[in-house]
Design a protein around this motif. Structure first.
Motif, PDB file in Angstrom:
ATOM      1  N   TYR A  23       0.832  -1.198   0.000  1.00 38.81           N
ATOM      2  CA  TYR A  23       0.000   0.000   0.000  1.00 38.81           C
ATOM      3  C   TYR A  23       0.869   1.251   0.000  1.00 38.81           C
ATOM      4  N   ASP A  35     -11.117  13.173  -5.700  1.00 41.16           N
ATOM      5  CA  ASP A  35     -12.278  12.303  -5.899  1.00 41.16           C
ATOM      6  C   ASP A  35     -12.244  11.611  -7.262  1.00 41.16           C
ATOM      7  N   ILE A  38      -9.649   8.803  -7.145  1.00 46.53           N
ATOM      8  CA  ILE A  38     -10.157   7.647  -6.399  1.00 46.53           C
ATOM      9  C   ILE A  38     -11.107   6.845  -7.281  1.00 46.53           C
ATOM     10  N   GLN A  39     -12.052   7.513  -7.918  1.00 44.57           N
ATOM     11  CA  GLN A  39     -13.022   6.819  -8.768  1.00 44.57           C
ATOM     12  C   GLN A  39     -12.347   6.167  -9.972  1.00 44.57           C
ATOM     13  N   HIS A  42      -9.751   3.164  -8.440  1.00 39.29           N
ATOM     14  CA  HIS A  42     -10.310   2.085  -7.619  1.00 39.29           C
ATOM     15  C   HIS A  42     -10.814   0.959  -8.524  1.00 39.29           C
ATOM     16  N   VAL A  52      -7.267  -1.133  -4.617  1.00 38.53           N
ATOM     17  CA  VAL A  52      -8.273  -0.604  -3.698  1.00 38.53           C
ATOM     18  C   VAL A  52      -7.799   0.803  -3.371  1.00 38.53           C
ATOM     19  N   GLN A  54      -8.822   4.491  -1.705  1.00 35.11           N
ATOM     20  CA  GLN A  54      -9.772   5.172  -0.827  1.00 35.11           C
ATOM     21  C   GLN A  54      -9.103   6.371  -0.182  1.00 35.11           C
ATOM     22  N   LEU A  55      -9.918   7.269   0.317  1.00 37.24           N
ATOM     23  CA  LEU A  55      -9.418   8.452   0.996  1.00 37.24           C
ATOM     24  C   LEU A  55      -8.846   8.040   2.342  1.00 37.24           C
TER      25      LEU A  55
END
Length: 67
Positions: A23, A35, A38-39, A42, A52, A54-55
């Motif tokens: 990670y 954002d 992330i979208q 992911h 994976v 994420q914030l």
């Protein structure tokens, strides 16, 4: 896939072996792209793994990188 320039990137490594723990944390120079990054990232296939993304939150106990 690019979302902008990074302000910071930290690949977390095992202190004993120097190998990646699977990670990382990154921070974009322009926080408004967070954002979208992330979208967009992911679930992306990376070799035989899926990302994976994420914030991160300060003090989070359950950090996930590659599942």
């Amino acid at each position: 896939m690019s979302f902008g320039s990074l302000k910071a990137f930290n690949l977390v490594k095992d202190a004993a072996t120097g190998l990646s723990k699977g990670y990382a944390f990154c921070e974009y120079s322009d926080t408004s792209v967070t954002d979208a990054a992330i979208q967009g990232l992911h679930g992306m296939q990376l070799g035989d793994k899926k990302l994976v993304v994420q914030l991160a939150s300060v003090g989070a106990k359950n950090m996930m990188g590659v599942s």
